[in-house]
Design a protein around this motif. Structure first.
Motif, PDB file in Angstrom:
ATOM      1  N   HIS A  12       0.762  -1.250   0.134  1.00 39.44           N
ATOM      2  CA  HIS A  12      -0.011  -0.031  -0.012  1.00 39.44           C
ATOM      3  C   HIS A  12       0.726   1.311  -0.005  1.00 39.44           C
ATOM      4  O   HIS A  12       2.053   1.421   0.269  1.00 39.44           O
ATOM      5  CB  HIS A  12      -0.964   0.035   1.150  1.00 39.44           C
TER       6      HIS A  12
ATOM      7  N   ASP B 133       6.298  -0.079   6.762  1.00 47.81           N
ATOM      8  CA  ASP B 133       4.751  -0.052   6.761  1.00 47.81           C
ATOM      9  C   ASP B 133       4.400   0.882   5.783  1.00 47.81           C
ATOM     10  O   ASP B 133       3.895   1.985   6.193  1.00 47.81           O
ATOM     11  CB  ASP B 133       4.186  -0.230   8.182  1.00 47.81           C
ATOM     12  N   ASP B 134       4.448   0.853   4.325  1.00 43.58           N
ATOM     13  CA  ASP B 134       4.717  -0.369   3.755  1.00 43.58           C
ATOM     14  C   ASP B 134       5.479  -0.040   2.415  1.00 43.58           C
ATOM     15  O   ASP B 134       5.449  -0.444   1.547  1.00 43.58           O
ATOM     16  CB  ASP B 134       3.349  -1.011   3.575  1.00 43.58           C
TER      17      ASP B 134
ATOM     18  N   GLU C 210       1.636  -7.645   2.965  1.00 45.88           N
ATOM     19  CA  GLU C 210       2.369  -7.182   4.062  1.00 45.88           C
ATOM     20  C   GLU C 210       1.710  -8.300   5.126  1.00 45.88           C
ATOM     21  O   GLU C 210       0.729  -8.916   5.215  1.00 45.88           O
ATOM     22  CB  GLU C 210       2.404  -5.952   4.647  1.00 45.88           C
TER      23      GLU C 210
ATOM     24  N   GLU D  78      -5.182   1.824   3.049  1.00 42.68           N
ATOM     25  CA  GLU D  78      -4.923   0.670   4.080  1.00 42.68           C
ATOM     26  C   GLU D  78      -5.117   0.908   5.333  1.00 42.68           C
ATOM     27  O   GLU D  78      -5.919   0.145   6.178  1.00 42.68           O
ATOM     28  CB  GLU D  78      -3.662  -0.334   3.679  1.00 42.68           C
ATOM     29  N   GLU D  79      -4.352   2.096   5.895  1.00 43.63           N
ATOM     30  CA  GLU D  79      -4.467   2.358   7.260  1.00 43.63           C
ATOM     31  C   GLU D  79      -5.806   2.775   7.396  1.00 43.63           C
ATOM     32  O   GLU D  79      -5.922   3.146   8.913  1.00 43.63           O
ATOM     33  CB  GLU D  79      -3.327   3.466   7.570  1.00 43.63           C
TER      34      GLU D  79
HETATM   35 ZN   LIG Z   1       0.696  -1.667   6.397  1.00 41.94          ZN
END
Ligand SMILES: [Zn+2]
Length: 488
Positions: free
Chosen positions: A122, A157-158, A218, A191-192
């Motif tokens: 992401h 991340d990431d 991930e 994503e977060e």
């Molecule tokens: Zn992530």
């Protein structure tokens, strides 16, 4: 008396024989290694240049804020334009589709009958917690290279995976690689904060009838100090827990706090919260956690092996040992976390309504309807109501195979760079974009070939996040080997 003692002695002997035989014969069930796969060598790449690239990627502030209105949308555009400029051969080889700010790249394979593969990473990162900026050794958005590492928010991340994937693809494209299987690269933009981009990408793939051999995102790493074995292990996520929040509400007559009635909303609410928390879901060694313990036991030998080989007798011992640490306990059951409590808005006002939010992380064998029903049962008799919170519950993902071809390809490609390191299935207790891929692949995995000590995982979403150049090198080589082996 003597007979009884003799009988007990014989019984213990027999028990000892069974325990011994089971220990000697013990092998993990249903977990394959990578020994059947012939791994391709990694295409050559320049790791120092890759580190510069990761530093550059960190400088784009693709921060997913809790309040989406605070996001700087132009930063995503800039990151994407930078990817196109930095990896020209990849962009020439792969076609690119955009679903909002989420990217779906396709590198068509020559064998149209072969199942494609899906690689994921992401673009967004979490904010730096206000007040902790000064604790960073290097500015979190400067992408500084120092002490053999790239520093900044997202290095692990990431964006680390995103950049490593592009480095691997570029190295392959420069070599003139022609995939047999189609390669998809899905890069979510949010994503977060929920992963709506990955969800849309999954639908996009489904309408194109994609049924991938595997999807890889991930979620797991190589832990250097793995509990139970005190050795490195590749933890490959084969499932993700579900997520849900329940709202418990206690209504009562409000009024002035100088004349409190017998029934007070906050007190009833407190009783309900305590009752819910006291009725924990049973801790069970099953699913991915059970498979993981078996792999570790085969490696560990000694008492650990004896206990795991004889779970019929000593299973309780293993679960109680795992329950000591919150991270391993979370793999054994649906967790209950009362996170927010609300009463009246003023200290001298009785609340007309008090409520609590209880956050659950759902084990693969539970579901949201069952948890709601159980919770209502637990508070029966108290004047409270229990409903789902604002967000729709997210059910746990299916559990992917630990013997599939996809599993073996990932394990073999990782082990080619880390000889002798065992690979184990693992239950991801947080969430990743890959949960959306269940519809387009039966085998969804969560793993990056970087080595971290348990204490180092705190820097993810925390302070001083950094990717060592050594880890970056391992990650690029892993992706390059995996792409060439799986798609070549
Ligand atoms: Zn992530």
């Amino acid at each position: 008396m003597k007979k009884w003692v003799l009988g007990l002695g014989a019984g213990l002997l027999a028990l000892g024989a069974v325990v011994g035989a089971r220990t000697a014969m013990f092998a993990p069930e249903a977990v394959a290694d990578g020994s059947k796969i012939k791994v391709a060598t990694a295409a050559p790449f320049d790791v120092n240049q890759a580190a510069e690239h990761l530093g550059a990627a960190v400088r784009f502030k693709t921060i997913s804020n809790q309040n989406a209105a605070d996001n700087e949308l132009a930063e995503w555009d800039k990151l994407q334009a930078w990817l196109a400029a930095t990896y020209p051969k990849t962009h020439a080889a792969m076609s690119q589709d955009k679903i909002g700010q989420t990217l779906v790249y396709s590198w068509p394979g020559s064998d149209t009958a072969a199942q494609p593969i899906i690689m994921m990473a992401h673009q967004d990162v979490v904010p730096v917690t206000p007040g902790t900026e000064k604790d960073w050794k290097h500015d979190p958005f400067a992408g500084t290279i120092a002490d053999g590492a790239v520093w900044g928010r997202g290095t692990i991340d990431d964006k680390g995976s995103l950049v490593a994937l592009f480095e691997a693809l570029e190295a392959l494209a420069i070599q003139g690689f022609k995939p047999k299987r189609t390669i998809y690269l899905v890069s979510g933009h949010d994503e977060e904060v929920g992963g709506t981009g990955a969800e849309a990408a999954s639908k996009w793939l489904a309408t194109r009838k994609v049924k991938a051999l595997f999807a890889l995102d991930e979620g797991g790493v190589i832990t250097s100090d793995t509990p139970m074995i005190n050795a490195p292990a590749m933890l490959i996520g084969v499932a993700e827990k579900g997520y849900m929040t329940l709202k418990v509400t206690a209504n009562a007559a409000g009024g002035h706090s100088s004349m409190p009635p017998k029934e007070i909303g906050t007190v009833n609410l407190a009783k309900a919260v305590v009752a819910i928390h006291q009725n924990q879901f049973a801790q069970e060694l099953r699913g991915p956690a059970a498979a993981m313990v078996e792999v570790f036991a085969a490696k560990a030998g000694g008492l650990t092996r004896l206990a795991v080989a004889n779970r019929w007798l000593l299973g309780g011992l293993i679960t109680s040992k795992m329950a000591d640490s919150p991270s391993s306990a979370a793999m054994l059951h649906t967790t209950i976390a009362p996170t927010m409590l609300q009463g009246s808005p003023k200290e001298n006002v009785l609340p007309q309504s008090a409520n609590a939010l209880i956050n659950y992380r759902i084990a693969p064998w539970d579901n949201s309807a069952l948890i709601l029903a159980k919770t209502r049962e637990v508070v029966k008799g108290l004047p409270v109501t229990v409903e789902f919170g604002e967000k729709a519950p997210r059910e746990p993902t299916p559990v992917s195979s630990s013997t599939s071809l996809g599993w073996q390809l990932i394990v073999a490609s990782a082990q080619a760079g880390h000889g002798g390191v065992i690979a184990s299935p693992y239950l991801v207790v947080g969430g990743t974009d890959s949960r959306s891929m269940a519809g387009v692949s039966d085998d969804v995995y969560r793993f990056a070939a970087i080595t971290l000590a348990t204490t180092e995982t705190r820097m993810i979403h925390g302070t001083n996040e950094h990717m060592t150049v050594k880890n970056l090198e391992s990650l690029i080589a892993f992706y390059a080997r995996l792409l060439a082996t799986a798609a070549g």
